[in-house]
Design a protein around this motif. Structure first.
Motif, PDB file in Angstrom:
ATOM      1  N   ASN A 449       0.803  -1.224   0.000  1.00 66.29           N
ATOM      2  CA  ASN A 449       0.000   0.000   0.000  1.00 66.29           C
ATOM      3  C   ASN A 449       0.835   1.272   0.000  1.00 66.29           C
ATOM      4  O   ASN A 449       0.286   2.365   0.132  1.00 66.29           O
ATOM      5  CB  ASN A 449      -0.913   0.012   1.228  1.00 66.29           C
ATOM      6  CG  ASN A 449      -1.882  -1.141   1.234  1.00 66.29           C
ATOM      7  OD1 ASN A 449      -2.261  -1.638   0.178  1.00 66.29           O
ATOM      8  ND2 ASN A 449      -2.285  -1.586   2.415  1.00 66.29           N
ATOM      9  N   LYS A 492       2.746   8.153  -1.023  1.00 70.18           N
ATOM     10  CA  LYS A 492       1.329   7.812  -1.045  1.00 70.18           C
ATOM     11  C   LYS A 492       1.133   6.508  -0.267  1.00 70.18           C
ATOM     12  O   LYS A 492       1.845   5.515  -0.491  1.00 70.18           O
ATOM     13  CB  LYS A 492       0.823   7.652  -2.474  1.00 70.18           C
ATOM     14  CG  LYS A 492      -0.673   7.343  -2.570  1.00 70.18           C
ATOM     15  CD  LYS A 492      -1.121   7.164  -4.009  1.00 70.18           C
ATOM     16  CE  LYS A 492      -1.044   8.483  -4.760  1.00 70.18           C
ATOM     17  NZ  LYS A 492      -1.607   8.349  -6.128  1.00 70.18           N
ATOM     18  N   TYR A 493       0.158   6.531   0.646  1.00 68.97           N
ATOM     19  CA  TYR A 493      -0.104   5.341   1.471  1.00 68.97           C
ATOM     20  C   TYR A 493      -1.603   5.091   1.531  1.00 68.97           C
ATOM     21  O   TYR A 493      -2.400   6.018   1.728  1.00 68.97           O
ATOM     22  CB  TYR A 493       0.448   5.526   2.879  1.00 68.97           C
ATOM     23  CG  TYR A 493       0.228   4.320   3.767  1.00 68.97           C
ATOM     24  CD1 TYR A 493       0.970   3.154   3.586  1.00 68.97           C
ATOM     25  CD2 TYR A 493      -0.725   4.347   4.779  1.00 68.97           C
ATOM     26  CE1 TYR A 493       0.772   2.044   4.390  1.00 68.97           C
ATOM     27  CE2 TYR A 493      -0.937   3.246   5.598  1.00 68.97           C
ATOM     28  CZ  TYR A 493      -0.192   2.097   5.394  1.00 68.97           C
ATOM     29  OH  TYR A 493      -0.404   0.999   6.195  1.00 68.97           O
ATOM     30  N   HIS A 494      -1.988   3.840   1.353  1.00 67.25           N
ATOM     31  CA  HIS A 494      -3.399   3.432   1.364  1.00 67.25           C
ATOM     32  C   HIS A 494      -3.563   2.292   2.365  1.00 67.25           C
ATOM     33  O   HIS A 494      -2.767   1.350   2.370  1.00 67.25           O
ATOM     34  CB  HIS A 494      -3.835   2.984  -0.024  1.00 67.25           C
ATOM     35  CG  HIS A 494      -5.272   2.586  -0.113  1.00 67.25           C
ATOM     36  ND1 HIS A 494      -6.274   3.479  -0.371  1.00 67.25           N
ATOM     37  CD2 HIS A 494      -5.876   1.374   0.035  1.00 67.25           C
ATOM     38  CE1 HIS A 494      -7.434   2.844  -0.382  1.00 67.25           C
ATOM     39  NE2 HIS A 494      -7.218   1.570  -0.138  1.00 67.25           N
ATOM     40  N   TYR A 495      -4.604   2.407   3.198  1.00 63.67           N
ATOM     41  CA  TYR A 495      -4.804   1.378   4.228  1.00 63.67           C
ATOM     42  C   TYR A 495      -6.292   1.070   4.359  1.00 63.67           C
ATOM     43  O   TYR A 495      -7.118   1.990   4.492  1.00 63.67           O
ATOM     44  CB  TYR A 495      -4.262   1.857   5.576  1.00 63.67           C
ATOM     45  CG  TYR A 495      -4.444   0.854   6.688  1.00 63.67           C
ATOM     46  CD1 TYR A 495      -3.740  -0.352   6.692  1.00 63.67           C
ATOM     47  CD2 TYR A 495      -5.333   1.108   7.738  1.00 63.67           C
ATOM     48  CE1 TYR A 495      -3.908  -1.274   7.709  1.00 63.67           C
ATOM     49  CE2 TYR A 495      -5.505   0.197   8.766  1.00 63.67           C
ATOM     50  CZ  TYR A 495      -4.793  -0.992   8.747  1.00 63.67           C
ATOM     51  OH  TYR A 495      -4.959  -1.909   9.759  1.00 63.67           O
ATOM     52  N   SER A 502     -11.639   2.845   4.326  1.00 65.97           N
ATOM     53  CA  SER A 502     -10.242   2.962   3.921  1.00 65.97           C
ATOM     54  C   SER A 502      -9.709   4.357   4.229  1.00 65.97           C
ATOM     55  O   SER A 502     -10.468   5.332   4.301  1.00 65.97           O
ATOM     56  CB  SER A 502     -10.082   2.670   2.418  1.00 65.97           C
ATOM     57  OG  SER A 502     -10.744   3.651   1.645  1.00 65.97           O
ATOM     58  N   GLN A 504      -6.386   7.074   3.147  1.00 68.13           N
ATOM     59  CA  GLN A 504      -5.323   7.333   2.180  1.00 68.13           C
ATOM     60  C   GLN A 504      -4.635   8.639   2.541  1.00 68.13           C
ATOM     61  O   GLN A 504      -5.283   9.629   2.874  1.00 68.13           O
ATOM     62  CB  GLN A 504      -5.864   7.418   0.755  1.00 68.13           C
ATOM     63  CG  GLN A 504      -4.784   7.653  -0.299  1.00 68.13           C
ATOM     64  CD  GLN A 504      -5.300   7.446  -1.698  1.00 68.13           C
ATOM     65  OE1 GLN A 504      -5.733   6.364  -2.079  1.00 68.13           O
ATOM     66  NE2 GLN A 504      -5.261   8.508  -2.490  1.00 68.13           N
ATOM     67  N   THR A 506      -1.413  11.278   1.185  1.00 67.84           N
ATOM     68  CA  THR A 506      -0.475  11.657   0.131  1.00 67.84           C
ATOM     69  C   THR A 506       0.295  12.882   0.574  1.00 67.84           C
ATOM     70  O   THR A 506      -0.296  13.843   1.081  1.00 67.84           O
ATOM     71  CB  THR A 506      -1.211  11.972  -1.183  1.00 67.84           C
ATOM     72  OG1 THR A 506      -1.967  10.837  -1.585  1.00 67.84           O
ATOM     73  CG2 THR A 506      -0.237  12.341  -2.279  1.00 67.84           C
TER      74      THR A 506
END
Length: 630
Positions: A449, A492-495, A502, A504, A506
């Motif tokens: 992610n 950028k991180y998505h969890y 979710s 996110q 940036t």
């Protein structure tokens, strides 16, 4: 520069020797309509704006969008005022805006006002960093902005959407999109109207009192018609037409005071026809487009100043897929520019531009991608600088890759530079093109992610054209050398917290040092080695979003560092930071959907200026509703 090419070549050899993993490479898709960019973007840093971000900002313009979403610097004269892009410390005429492969830069002043581009007319936005003259030709020294619309995903039958936004300071925006698909035909019509008073209050630091912005009204309307024909044997024809009318009132700078009376009317027609034949062994494309712009400036004291310009662009190129790991492209471009204004006296200048470009791309050892490009142009019976470029992309592992780009670019003088006359200024027919080299090195990490990208760059532009005083008049001369260097970082991180929840995050940071390393004899040498005006050394942004079921909460933070307003850096405007908060709710009802959103802009009520004496609004609000059916 020759030594640098040798170093890059040796580095590539080392990379190839180091790589042991022979996993095939899958490149990330870049949503740019021009196949030359899609297939030959090796080594480029290209930043795309997500479709959802575009969808949530239908009531804005490209200047507002890129100020928040892009890593570039937007130089703005205030709400509704002229706004132009600057990439890596270069000028607005070094950053072409490409619509469907057509360069929208004015042949008269070399720029495009981004406030005249509504977001509701755009489906895809990509920012290309660094010199790209070998592909795009004159003007692409700092970077390029690519915008286009997408017809291929239109559903069969009738579809459409209606968008309505209301905001502070009398803002009203209405957008309507209708689409139709049947068999091989797909069509779409977009229309919008936009009005705003922009009568916000601000503190005038020049007279130390509260004032209300005066003469800043905006009235815009436009329509875009698009047709797509999906023909047999992988062929297609696309035709698009864009008409827009803009009536803009121009407020005085806060330092001037008095009653503002200036207005500007812009009216333009843009049309393009594009044929494409996409076969397994290659792609053949033909594109022809016309850009017509009419401008009427009035101050109600002197007679109106009217200017007209026309640009006709024709492009043909062929991409040969010689092997699974080798592509070759050959292309030809013809562009005709013509302009007319009283400021050119009896001259009605025109320009014929011919260009031949070639490129070759290889994938070696399934690890190293190499892209060589070259362009030679012939303008009005003269050869202009030869433009080569080299792009390398090395895939170290499934998580790591490097990008390298070296490119030469140029910019021919504008018609204003050559033919202007009157008002204490005159053009210069002896000007030569600006020339530049750009070098950049990037590293990309992507795992699960998390995605991170780091880029270092160095640009140099010689023969920079500047207007300088000669006795009692001003005229343009090739007097300067600009050097810009710096670093850019994005994360950028998505969890996924739950299946329907979710988060996110940036983050972006850019450090840009842009200085004059040579100045003309009549210029003050105190400007040497000083940061160029309106180029912040530091810029940063953070975006945080939470998506839970049908509800989205988005926070945007943007920091812009101190900007010099004089060449010797003795005067400047302060650094500033702004924060926006948006809440979006969407509900699907079968083939129908409704979304509601509310936004607080500049929520901390920051007082700031992007240009000296051009105040921006404090805290303000917007609410929107969008209905869509398929």
């Amino acid at each position: 520069m020759r030594n640098f090419f040798c170093l890059i070549f040796l580095s590539a050899c080392c990379y190839t020797a180091y790589g042991q993993d022979t996993t095939a490479v899958t490149l990330q898709e870049v949503r740019i309509e021009d196949k030359r960019i899609q297939d030959f973007q090796t080594g480029e840093k290209i930043e795309t704006v997500s479709s959802q971000y575009l969808k949530n900002r239908q009531g804005g313009n490209m200047a507002e969008l890129l100020t928040k979403a892009g890593g570039l610097n937007i130089r703005s004269y205030g709400v509704g005022g002229l706004s132009t892009p600057s990439v890596r410390g270069t000028g607005s005429n070094h950053t072409p805006v490409m619509w469907e492969g057509l360069n929208l830069q004015s042949p008269m002043n070399g720029s495009l006002d981004l406030t005249l581009v509504p977001v509701s007319f755009i489906d895809n936005v990509a920012i290309q960093y660094g010199g790209s003259g070998s592909v795009l030709g004159s003007g692409a020294l700092g970077g390029a902005i690519h915008i286009n619309t997408d017809l291929k995903n239109i559903h069969q039958g009738v579809g459409g959407s209606l968008f309505q936004q209301f905001g502070s300071f009398g803002k009203q925006y209405t957008g309507l999109n209708l689409s139709y698909g049947k068999g091989i035909v797909k069509a779409k019509v977009r229309a919008f109207t936009h009005q705003a008073d922009n009568d916000f209050e601000f503190f005038n630091r020049f007279n130390n009192r509260e004032e209300e912005m005066d003469n800043a009204q905006v009235d815009q309307r436009g329509v875009m018609s698009e047709w797509y024909f999906d023909l047999p044997k992988s062929q297609s024809i696309t035709a698009k037409y864009w008409y827009q009318y803009n009536d803009i009132h121009l407020p005085n700078a806060a330092s001037l005071g008095g009653k503002a009376i200036e207005t500007q009317t812009d009216e333009f027609h843009r049309a393009v026809v594009h044929y494409q034949n996409n076969r397994p062994k290659g792609v053949f494309e033909i594109r022809s487009g016309l850009v017509n712009h009419y401008l009427n400036y009035k101050d109600y004291v002197a007679p109106a100043s009217i200017s007209k310009s026309n640009t006709w662009i024709n492009d043909i190129h062929k991409i040969f897929r010689l092997k699974p790991n080798h592509e070759l492209q050959v292309g030809f471009n013809y562009t005709y520019d013509q302009a007319e204004t009283e400021s050119y006296g009896s001259n009605i200048p025109d320009r014929h531009r011919l260009a031949l470009f070639v490129g070759s791309k290889w994938l070696l050892m399934k690890k190293l991608e190499v892209n060589l490009m070259a362009r030679q142009s012939y303008i009005d019976d003269e050869l202009v600088p030869f433009l080569p470029s080299l792009g390398l992309q090395y895939f170290i592992s499934p998580e790591w890759q490097t990008k390298t780009k070296v490119a030469r670019s140029y910019r021919v003088p504008t018609f204003n530079d050559l033919y202007w006359t009157g008002s204490g200024a005159t053009g210069n027919l002896d000007l030569i093109p600006e020339e530049g080299w750009s070098v950049e090195q990037g590293f990309i990490f992507q795992k699960a992610n998390l995605q991170a990208e780091f880029t270092g760059f160095y640009n140099v532009i010689d023969n920079w054209i500047q207007w300088v005083p000669r006795g009692s008049i001003w005229l343009p001369e090739n007097v300067e050398q600009l050097q810009s260097r710096g670093v850019e970082l994005s994360l950028k991180y998505h969890y996924n917290i739950l299946p329907n929840w979710s988060l996110q995050a940036t983050g972006k940071y850019a450090y840009t040092k842009a200085t004059k390393e040579k100045v003309g004899s009549v210029q003050d040498e105190t400007q040497l080695h000083k940061q160029t005006i309106y180029t912040p050394e530091n810029q940063a942004s953070v975006s945080l979003s939470s998506n839970y079921k049908n509800l989205s909460l988005v926070y945007l933070f943007k920091y812009t560092g101190e900007q010099a307003t004089t060449g010797d850096n003795t005067l400047s405007i302060d650094a500033f930071a702004t924060s926006d908060l948006s809440l979006v709710y969407m509900q699907s009802l079968g083939k129908h959907s409704v979304s509601l959103s509310g936004s607080v802009k500049n929520m901390l009520d920051q007082a700031y200026e992007i240009r000296s004496g051009r105040p921006m609004p404090g805290r303000h609000y917007q609410i929107s509703i969008q209905y869509q059916f398929n």
